[in-house]
Motif scaffolding. Sequence first.
Motif, short mmCIF file in Angstrom:
data_model
loop_
_atom_site.label_atom_id
_atom_site.label_comp_id
_atom_site.label_asym_id
_atom_site.label_seq_id
_atom_site.Cartn_x
_atom_site.Cartn_y
_atom_site.Cartn_z
N ALA A 264 -24.78 7.30 -2.24
CA ALA A 264 -24.67 8.23 -3.37
C ALA A 264 -23.99 7.50 -4.53
CB ALA A 264 -23.86 9.46 -2.98
N ALA A 265 -24.23 8.02 -5.73
CA ALA A 265 -23.56 7.51 -6.93
C ALA A 265 -23.11 8.71 -7.75
CB ALA A 265 -24.49 6.62 -7.74
N VAL A 266 -21.85 8.67 -8.21
CA VAL A 266 -21.25 9.78 -8.94
C VAL A 266 -20.69 9.25 -10.25
CG1 VAL A 266 -19.50 11.59 -8.85
CG2 VAL A 266 -20.61 10.83 -6.73
N VAL A 267 -21.01 9.92 -11.36
CA VAL A 267 -20.53 9.51 -12.68
C VAL A 267 -19.19 10.19 -12.96
CG1 VAL A 267 -21.02 9.54 -15.16
CG2 VAL A 267 -22.88 9.20 -13.52
N PHE A 268 -18.26 9.42 -13.53
CA PHE A 268 -16.97 9.98 -13.96
C PHE A 268 -16.71 9.59 -15.41
CE2 PHE A 268 -15.90 5.80 -12.37
CZ PHE A 268 -14.89 5.35 -13.22
N ASP A 269 -16.03 10.46 -16.15
CA ASP A 269 -15.80 10.24 -17.57
C ASP A 269 -14.39 9.77 -17.89
OD1 ASP A 269 -16.85 10.24 -20.25
OD2 ASP A 269 -15.65 12.04 -20.64
N ASP A 270 -13.50 9.82 -16.92
CA ASP A 270 -12.12 9.41 -17.17
C ASP A 270 -12.03 7.90 -17.33
OD1 ASP A 270 -10.67 12.05 -16.71
OD2 ASP A 270 -11.85 11.85 -14.86
#
Length: 137
Positions: free
Chosen positions: A61-67
């Motif tokens: 899986a791949a998860v995008v984060f904005d921090d």
Amino acid sequence: MFDLLHVGHVRLLQQARRLGDCLVVCVNSDASVRRRKGPDRPVTTAGDRVRVLRALADVDAAVVFDDDTPAPLLERLRPDIWVKGADYAGTPLPEAGVVRSYGGEVVLLPLLEGRSTTRLLSSARSPSNGSPAGGAR
């Protein structure tokens, strides 16, 4: 940070996958990459980077984060093992405290020498890269 996926990243992902039961890749958002690398980055959008990563057999899986760091995401995911490249050795990782707070382990894996997105981009932009007038092939 997977701005432009290259063989060094693929090798790191393969090594990371062997350390656990599954591999979830945390991907910086486009805004996060710009804040860290400058206005000319990212080269590819977060959506494209995620699609490429998910196509790799070693990535579950791949998860995008904005921090600016993945710490808030890691608080939710709570991985047993958090992997970074050895280029972070000697550098305080803000997320390391989060991982260790619940008993997780931080592992730094060796990089493939001479492979980096910055080097790849510099080479592609150089007029001496072997292509006519320095353009893309």
